[in-house]
Design a protein around this motif. Structure first.
Motif, PDB file in Angstrom:
ATOM      1  N   LYS A 873     -77.892  55.570  40.301  1.00  0.00           N
ATOM      2  CA  LYS A 873     -77.383  56.984  40.268  1.00  0.00           C
ATOM      3  C   LYS A 873     -78.692  57.861  40.317  1.00  0.00           C
ATOM      4  O   LYS A 873     -78.557  59.038  41.056  1.00  0.00           O
ATOM      5  CB  LYS A 873     -76.659  57.348  38.851  1.00  0.00           C
ATOM      6  N   SER A 874     -79.644  57.569  39.654  1.00  0.00           N
ATOM      7  CA  SER A 874     -81.003  58.340  39.761  1.00  0.00           C
ATOM      8  C   SER A 874     -81.577  58.559  41.156  1.00  0.00           C
ATOM      9  O   SER A 874     -81.952  59.413  41.760  1.00  0.00           O
ATOM     10  CB  SER A 874     -81.982  57.900  38.691  1.00  0.00           C
ATOM     11  N   ILE A 875     -81.612  57.311  41.883  1.00  0.00           N
ATOM     12  CA  ILE A 875     -81.798  57.270  43.236  1.00  0.00           C
ATOM     13  C   ILE A 875     -81.305  57.993  44.184  1.00  0.00           C
ATOM     14  O   ILE A 875     -81.843  58.981  44.733  1.00  0.00           O
ATOM     15  CB  ILE A 875     -82.143  55.816  43.552  1.00  0.00           C
ATOM     16  N   ASN A 876     -80.012  57.986  44.011  1.00  0.00           N
ATOM     17  CA  ASN A 876     -78.907  58.780  44.895  1.00  0.00           C
ATOM     18  C   ASN A 876     -79.312  60.284  44.399  1.00  0.00           C
ATOM     19  O   ASN A 876     -78.945  61.257  45.304  1.00  0.00           O
ATOM     20  CB  ASN A 876     -77.424  58.623  44.490  1.00  0.00           C
ATOM     21  N   GLU A 877     -79.741  60.735  43.178  1.00  0.00           N
ATOM     22  CA  GLU A 877     -79.809  62.104  42.862  1.00  0.00           C
ATOM     23  C   GLU A 877     -81.202  62.589  43.145  1.00  0.00           C
ATOM     24  O   GLU A 877     -81.760  63.684  42.786  1.00  0.00           O
ATOM     25  CB  GLU A 877     -79.439  62.234  41.226  1.00  0.00           C
ATOM     26  N   ALA A 884     -90.874  58.705  39.760  1.00  0.00           N
ATOM     27  CA  ALA A 884     -89.891  59.565  39.400  1.00  0.00           C
ATOM     28  C   ALA A 884     -88.763  58.837  38.621  1.00  0.00           C
ATOM     29  O   ALA A 884     -88.248  59.407  37.679  1.00  0.00           O
ATOM     30  CB  ALA A 884     -89.307  60.032  40.596  1.00  0.00           C
ATOM     31  N   LEU A 885     -88.515  57.547  38.828  1.00  0.00           N
ATOM     32  CA  LEU A 885     -87.650  56.681  37.984  1.00  0.00           C
ATOM     33  C   LEU A 885     -88.046  56.579  36.490  1.00  0.00           C
ATOM     34  O   LEU A 885     -87.107  56.877  35.718  1.00  0.00           O
ATOM     35  CB  LEU A 885     -87.255  55.409  38.638  1.00  0.00           C
ATOM     36  N   GLY A 886     -89.412  56.538  36.448  1.00  0.00           N
ATOM     37  CA  GLY A 886     -90.204  56.430  35.074  1.00  0.00           C
ATOM     38  C   GLY A 886     -89.951  57.574  34.260  1.00  0.00           C
ATOM     39  O   GLY A 886     -89.501  57.635  33.127  1.00  0.00           O
ATOM     40  N   GLU A 887     -90.051  58.797  34.997  1.00  0.00           N
ATOM     41  CA  GLU A 887     -89.818  60.085  34.352  1.00  0.00           C
ATOM     42  C   GLU A 887     -88.660  60.431  33.942  1.00  0.00           C
ATOM     43  O   GLU A 887     -88.495  61.066  32.637  1.00  0.00           O
ATOM     44  CB  GLU A 887     -90.521  61.285  35.348  1.00  0.00           C
ATOM     45  N   VAL A 888     -87.479  59.907  34.606  1.00  0.00           N
ATOM     46  CA  VAL A 888     -86.397  60.342  34.328  1.00  0.00           C
ATOM     47  C   VAL A 888     -85.468  59.226  33.398  1.00  0.00           C
ATOM     48  O   VAL A 888     -84.979  59.453  32.207  1.00  0.00           O
ATOM     49  CB  VAL A 888     -85.471  60.454  35.599  1.00  0.00           C
ATOM     50  N   LEU A 889     -85.972  57.927  33.622  1.00  0.00           N
ATOM     51  CA  LEU A 889     -85.207  56.925  32.944  1.00  0.00           C
ATOM     52  C   LEU A 889     -86.447  55.985  31.934  1.00  0.00           C
ATOM     53  O   LEU A 889     -85.610  55.317  31.056  1.00  0.00           O
ATOM     54  CB  LEU A 889     -84.474  55.940  33.808  1.00  0.00           C
ATOM     55  N   LYS A 890     -87.566  56.154  32.143  1.00  0.00           N
ATOM     56  CA  LYS A 890     -88.619  55.255  31.496  1.00  0.00           C
ATOM     57  C   LYS A 890     -88.595  53.836  32.193  1.00  0.00           C
ATOM     58  O   LYS A 890     -89.482  53.198  31.596  1.00  0.00           O
ATOM     59  CB  LYS A 890     -88.230  55.465  29.842  1.00  0.00           C
ATOM     60  N   CYS A 891     -87.891  53.715  32.899  1.00  0.00           N
ATOM     61  CA  CYS A 891     -87.724  52.204  33.355  1.00  0.00           C
ATOM     62  C   CYS A 891     -89.135  52.045  34.238  1.00  0.00           C
ATOM     63  O   CYS A 891     -89.472  52.970  34.822  1.00  0.00           O
ATOM     64  CB  CYS A 891     -86.597  51.864  34.379  1.00  0.00           C
ATOM     65  N   GLY A 892     -89.708  50.733  33.920  1.00  0.00           N
ATOM     66  CA  GLY A 892     -91.094  50.378  34.514  1.00  0.00           C
ATOM     67  C   GLY A 892     -92.341  50.949  33.894  1.00  0.00           C
ATOM     68  O   GLY A 892     -93.472  50.820  34.472  1.00  0.00           O
ATOM     69  N   THR A 893     -91.982  51.691  32.676  1.00  0.00           N
ATOM     70  CA  THR A 893     -93.346  52.379  32.242  1.00  0.00           C
ATOM     71  C   THR A 893     -93.777  51.540  30.991  1.00  0.00           C
ATOM     72  O   THR A 893     -94.725  52.129  30.556  1.00  0.00           O
ATOM     73  CB  THR A 893     -92.890  53.796  31.768  1.00  0.00           C
ATOM     74  N   ALA A 912     -75.580  50.943  46.773  1.00  0.00           N
ATOM     75  CA  ALA A 912     -74.094  50.748  46.633  1.00  0.00           C
ATOM     76  C   ALA A 912     -73.528  51.816  45.628  1.00  0.00           C
ATOM     77  O   ALA A 912     -74.392  52.772  45.136  1.00  0.00           O
ATOM     78  CB  ALA A 912     -74.186  49.367  45.895  1.00  0.00           C
ATOM     79  N   ALA A 913     -72.315  51.786  45.402  1.00  0.00           N
ATOM     80  CA  ALA A 913     -71.767  52.965  44.566  1.00  0.00           C
ATOM     81  C   ALA A 913     -72.137  52.806  43.341  1.00  0.00           C
ATOM     82  O   ALA A 913     -72.684  51.561  42.639  1.00  0.00           O
ATOM     83  CB  ALA A 913     -70.109  52.411  44.443  1.00  0.00           C
ATOM     84  N   VAL A 914     -72.300  54.076  42.512  1.00  0.00           N
ATOM     85  CA  VAL A 914     -72.901  54.278  41.379  1.00  0.00           C
ATOM     86  C   VAL A 914     -72.157  53.325  40.269  1.00  0.00           C
ATOM     87  O   VAL A 914     -72.938  52.863  39.395  1.00  0.00           O
ATOM     88  CB  VAL A 914     -72.977  55.640  40.979  1.00  0.00           C
ATOM     89  N   THR A 915     -70.893  53.569  40.331  1.00  0.00           N
ATOM     90  CA  THR A 915     -70.143  52.883  39.022  1.00  0.00           C
ATOM     91  C   THR A 915     -69.396  51.716  39.526  1.00  0.00           C
ATOM     92  O   THR A 915     -68.874  51.684  40.447  1.00  0.00           O
ATOM     93  CB  THR A 915     -69.185  53.866  38.514  1.00  0.00           C
ATOM     94  N   PRO A 916     -69.667  50.627  38.918  1.00  0.00           N
ATOM     95  CA  PRO A 916     -69.306  49.240  39.531  1.00  0.00           C
ATOM     96  C   PRO A 916     -67.534  49.408  39.157  1.00  0.00           C
ATOM     97  O   PRO A 916     -67.125  50.187  38.413  1.00  0.00           O
ATOM     98  CB  PRO A 916     -69.841  48.255  38.576  1.00  0.00           C
ATOM     99  N   LYS A 917     -67.062  48.420  39.984  1.00  0.00           N
ATOM    100  CA  LYS A 917     -65.512  48.346  39.899  1.00  0.00           C
ATOM    101  C   LYS A 917     -65.200  47.764  38.357  1.00  0.00           C
ATOM    102  O   LYS A 917     -65.936  47.096  37.861  1.00  0.00           O
ATOM    103  CB  LYS A 917     -64.895  47.425  40.801  1.00  0.00           C
ATOM    104  N   ALA A 918     -64.159  48.411  37.785  1.00  0.00           N
ATOM    105  CA  ALA A 918     -63.597  47.978  36.338  1.00  0.00           C
ATOM    106  C   ALA A 918     -63.519  46.348  36.369  1.00  0.00           C
ATOM    107  O   ALA A 918     -62.728  46.032  37.208  1.00  0.00           O
ATOM    108  CB  ALA A 918     -62.231  48.802  36.105  1.00  0.00           C
ATOM    109  N   GLY A 919     -63.917  45.883  35.356  1.00  0.00           N
ATOM    110  CA  GLY A 919     -63.503  44.525  35.164  1.00  0.00           C
ATOM    111  C   GLY A 919     -64.327  43.423  36.169  1.00  0.00           C
ATOM    112  O   GLY A 919     -64.318  42.279  35.815  1.00  0.00           O
ATOM    113  N   LEU A 920     -65.072  43.812  36.997  1.00  0.00           N
ATOM    114  CA  LEU A 920     -65.932  43.073  37.822  1.00  0.00           C
ATOM    115  C   LEU A 920     -67.191  42.423  37.018  1.00  0.00           C
ATOM    116  O   LEU A 920     -67.980  43.154  36.322  1.00  0.00           O
ATOM    117  CB  LEU A 920     -66.527  43.840  39.022  1.00  0.00           C
TER     118      LEU A 920
END
Length: 926
Positions: A873-877, A884-893, A912-920
């Motif tokens: 979602k953050s990449i799409n945005e 940039a991902l680290g600044e927004v989500l802290k991941c990788g920091t 891929a789509a941001v939200t996975p299919k329900a139940g998958l």
């Protein structure tokens, strides 16, 4: 108010320093616990810790002052506090399943070993130790059996990871000495990673390398059959054919000669055997194209690697289990060392062959002699060393020849030659090759003693005597990491039950056997000081391992011991003198083996290895919910072409068949493995996934020189399992985990289970008849007051409660893809606990309408619990970089372990789509 205690992480061989934050106060200076342990610890903030309850532990972070990691810490180390739970701990000594006092247990073990030795001789008993033990534990265990009982049947699970590297180093250098340190990773220009997924297995070291690579100061070459997380971050990846490492480096030696890149001055002045080694290499590989063909790599990629090695002086070749865990592991290690000797790239900064250790104290165990083929303090079983150690220990019954290595040791247990075995801090029923053979051997052994922290391991279940040992954070001692740096592990918490340190247990048994004089220690500092004294006893420089500054170390000095590396006078071999009789290093002839173990019956090659967030057999890491999110299911990696040929689709249950047994996994169809290869992780055991223990597929084949098992190229067959009924559930009552696990193990075709957010999450595959039997068995074992059913055309949901307390929710479907995820089950169950009427209907219908709001995607960043869906979602945005991902989500920091996966997501052109299919069922268990 709080203070902190500096200690050392108990996981991999990097040996990271950790800072444990604990409450102030509660420590009496120089005091002792009931077990005679020093409560000391180098501290910050005025508190040295040592006597705190586990519930008071606040946090674990990287020690900024430690030379190994300078504050960095991977996700496993960061989550150590979450493993300090008593849930699965072995708390009371047991004999034949009955709780006894410590004195009864000690007397029973002492009598059993004494009687066995008296009747059958010293070689009828054995110790099997662990790189998880502290040096002081190792030292007294080795001293008892080799010095006073009179047998060298003392081996260790380090045999499974480091034995081949040890033998290679002894053949080349005359002593088990790793000639590199971590500073070399900061100064080399080319880093060659061979058989090492360091991004996951040694993440802190890999981050050191990555930091330099990003500045353009370093090129990274990865040599690995798989496209691992490490390989994806490399400048060059050679996906060689499994087992062709020996050909690759033998060919490199021939290439160095062909292009005139040899250091003839160094070779003639400081080595032996070069002409023979070169003759072998050039005879086998007269043409570089032959090497490319054998290794199954593109000739241009091979040439790129050879040119990098040839033209760059500062090269470090870091190698790990992909080299060691082979029937030719010793020769593979020597082939690497040969190339560094041929170019004089050893004993100087930024260059050398670097065998990276798998466990936190594999090297400390080697230092004290905790392997069957060594005596003590880097001395072997030559007459002079035997006499020297005998006099130092005052041990007239000292062993005079090597003992049985791990695989041979358990063969001797099976044949009845060994009649009493003591296993400490390891789980051989899950980790040694051919697990069923090991289990049967222990089941028929007259006396099996197990010292362990955890009561649910596969090995503990087969013990006649179970001894509760202290674990990380509860005991004091030292460990030695991969760069020969000795660090302190310090006590920061007090168990609320009478677990004891291994050194104390061993010494109590020794004294009960009548060996009081040699084992009357009152603290681990006394043991360490004696170990140091032995290292320098009549050592005139022929052995580099020596600790002269620690002889006679006081309790106070030991308490404040800072990290220190040996040799203490500088870099190994900087003076160009080696630990051989003539001071010269030895080239070793390493003829490649060009045969393949596959056959018509077993056409695929199985590779084994580690996952990012788990450790060994998960007895510790499986307790931390955060660590269970990244790879929560037993999966087999298989190439899409092989999957299609075998009729296998993603997420399908498959059976893996080998010469010694079978295992079952969920299929992960991926191009990370090449055609003809599959991969399975080493971590799953009967405690977490009864049918997915990979060691059941590995035969008892070993390197003839090192005794290390061949665990990397195992011929197997894979078959799909069709028409399964799937069940997925959450157990909310932790007291029932053992009963539920035992039931699943007896009744199902396949199951796995781990701790998750809100409960114990499990999954089951059965045929139709078995599914009904599983349900009936669960009803009987959990003793619930009420079951409530809810059905749809594709789903059957059953909820069990006791009074108002929800105990279990179990969902059943004809296909795995139809099941709700564990997080959906928890979400549907939480609001229903207040009303029996709502339990099966309203929340479930509500969930069905709002399933899109529940993130079921895999967890990528464990440090900050960031899922793949949030990252996409953050990449799409607009977050198009790691920063940039680290600044927004802290991941990788934080630890950086997720960086390769973040890069993979960034590089995908169409997220891929941001939200996975329900139940998958694509996500974690949280």
């Amino acid at each position: 108010m709080s203070g902190s205690v500096n200690s050392t992480c108990p996981y991999c061989g990097v040996g990271c320093g950790v800072t444990v934050t604990v409450p102030r106060g509660g420590r009496s200076k120089g005091g002792r616990s009931k077990s005679g342990r020093s409560n000391g610890g180098r501290s910050k903030g005025g508190n040295a810790g040592g006597g705190h309850d586990k519930g008071d532990l606040i946090a674990v972070s990287g020690d900024t002052s430690h030379p190994a990691n300078a504050g960095r810490l991977c996700v496993k180390g960061s989550n150590l506090a979450d493993t300090m739970t008593d849930a699965t701990r072995l708390k009371v000594p047991q004999i034949a399943g009955k709780e006894v006092s410590w004195q009864q247990a000690i007397d029973h073990v002492a009598q059993g070993f004494s009687d066995t030795v008296a009747e059958h001789g010293p070689d009828s008993v054995a110790f099997y130790l662990s790189g998880q033990m502290l040096t002081e534990d190792y030292y007294v265990s080795n001293k008892l059996l080799k010095g006073f009982v009179g047998t060298a049947n003392v081996d260790t699970n380090s045999r499974l990871c480091m034995a081949s590297a040890v033998v290679a180093q002894k053949r080349a250098f005359g002593e088990d000495v790793v000639p590199c340190d971590y500073d070399d990773l900061r100064s080399c220009k080319v880093l060659v990673l061979v058989g090492s997924n360091a991004a996951w297995a040694h993440p802190v070291l890999f981050q050191i390398a990555q930091a330099r690579r990003q500045t353009g100061d370093l090129k990274i070459v990865v040599i690995d059959p798989r496209a691992t997380a490490t390989a994806r971050e490399a400048d060059l990846h050679l996906a060689i054919a499994p087992g062709s490492d020996l050909a690759l480096f033998t060919g490199l030696l021939a290439h160095l000669d062909h292009v005139g890149a040899l250091d003839q001055t160094f070779i003639h002045a400081h080595t032996n055997g070069f002409d023979q080694a070169l003759a072998c290499a050039t005879q086998v590989f007269s043409d570089q194209a032959d090497v490319a063909k054998v290794c199954d790599v593109d000739a241009k990629d091979l040439d790129a690697f050879y040119r990098l090695f040839t033209q760059t002086e500062h090269v470090v070749t870091l190698y790990s289990q992909g080299i060691n865990q082979s029937a030719r592991g010793v020769d593979q290690g020597n082939a690497i060392i040969n190339c560094h000797l041929a170019t004089g790239r050893i004993g100087r900064p930024g260059m050398g062959p670097f065998s990276i250790t798998g466990q936190p104290n594999a090297m400390g165990g080697r230092e004290v002699g905790g392997m069957a083929n060594t005596l003590a303090a880097h001395m072997d079983f030559d007459a002079h060393s035997i006499d020297r150690v005998r006099r130092f220990w005052q041990a007239p019954a000292i062993a005079r020849e090597p003992g049985l290595k791990a695989v041979d040791m358990f063969d001797a247990v099976a044949s009845g030659r060994i009649k009493a075995i003591w296993i400490m801090a390891t789980n051989p029923v899950a980790s040694l090759p051919d697990k069923d053979f090991i289990a049967q051997a222990l089941a028929q052994c007259p006396l099996v003693v197990v010292s362990d922290c955890y009561g649910d391991t596969d090995t503990v279940q087969l013990a006649d005597v179970r001894l509760p040992a202290q674990g990380w954070g509860e005991k004091d001692g030292t460990v030695t990491n991969s760069e020969r740096c000795i660090s302190r592990q310090r006590r920061v918490v007090t168990p609320d039950f009478d677990a004891r340190p291994d050194w104390k247990i061993v010494c109590d048994v020794a004294k009960a056997m009548g060996f009081t004089r040699g084992f009357d220690y009152s603290s681990p500092s006394q043991i360490f000081a004696e170990h140091a004294a032995l290292s320098v006893f009549e050592n005139t420089g022929e052995r580099l391992f020596a600790l002269p500054d620690h002889v006679g170390l006081s309790d106070e000095a030991y308490d404040g011991l800072n990290p220190v590396s040996w040799p203490m006078n500088g870099r190994p071999f900087a003076d160009r003198r080696f630990s051989t009789p003539d001071g010269r290093a030895n080239f070793v002839v390493t003829p490649p083996a060009l045969t393949s173990p596959v056959s018509q019956r077993f056409p695929l090659l199985l590779n084994t290895g580690r996952l990012r967030d788990q450790w060994h057999t998960m007895s510790r890491t499986g307790l931390a919910v955060t660590l269970n999110q990244h790879a929560p299911e037993p999966r087999l990696d298989i190439n899409p072409q092989d999957a299609e040929a075998l009729g296998i689709v993603a997420d399908q249950l498959v059976s893996v068949l080998g010469p010694t047994g079978s295992a079952r996994y969920l299929a992960h169809v991926t191009e990370s493995v090449k055609v003809g290869q599959v991969f399975a992780p080493i971590h799953w055991t009967k405690a977490h996934a009864g049918q997915s223990v990979v060691s059941g597929l590995v035969p008892r084949r070993v390197d003839p020189l090192s005794g290390q098992p061949h665990s990397k190229q195992v011929a197997v067959a894979v078959q799909p399992i069709k028409d399964c009924v799937w069940l997925r559930g959450v157990l909310f009552d932790s007291a029932q985990i053992t009963a539920l696990r035992d039931t699943l193990g007896q009744e199902s075709l396949f199951w796995f289970g781990l701790s998750g957010k809100g409960g114990w999450f499990f999954e089951v595959a059965s045929d139709g008849i078995e599914a009904s039997r599983v349900f009936s068995s669960l009803v009987q074992c959990l003793h619930g007051d009420d079951w409530v059913d809810f059905r749809t055309p594709s789903l059957h949901r059953r909820s069990m409660s006791k009074g108002q307390q929800l105990v279990l929710v179990l969902c059943q479907a004809p296909g795995r893809h139809l099941l709700p995820t564990h997080s959906q089950i928890v979400a549907s169950s939480t609001p229903s606990q207040s009303s029996q009427d709502e339990l099966p209907s309203a929340p479930w219908r509500q969930l069905a309408c709002s399933a899109q709001s529940i993130d079921t995607s895999p967890q990528i960043c464990s440090c900050y619990a960031v899922s793949e869906a949030r990252i996409r979602k953050s990449i799409n945005e607009g977050c198009q970089t790691l920063m940039a991902l680290g600044e927004v989500l802290k991941c990788g920091t934080n630890c950086g372990s997720c960086v390769p996966e973040l890069n993979r997501l960034l590089q995908m052109s169409e997220p891929a789509a941001v939200t996975p299919k329900a139940g998958l069922p694509v996500g974690g268990i949280g």
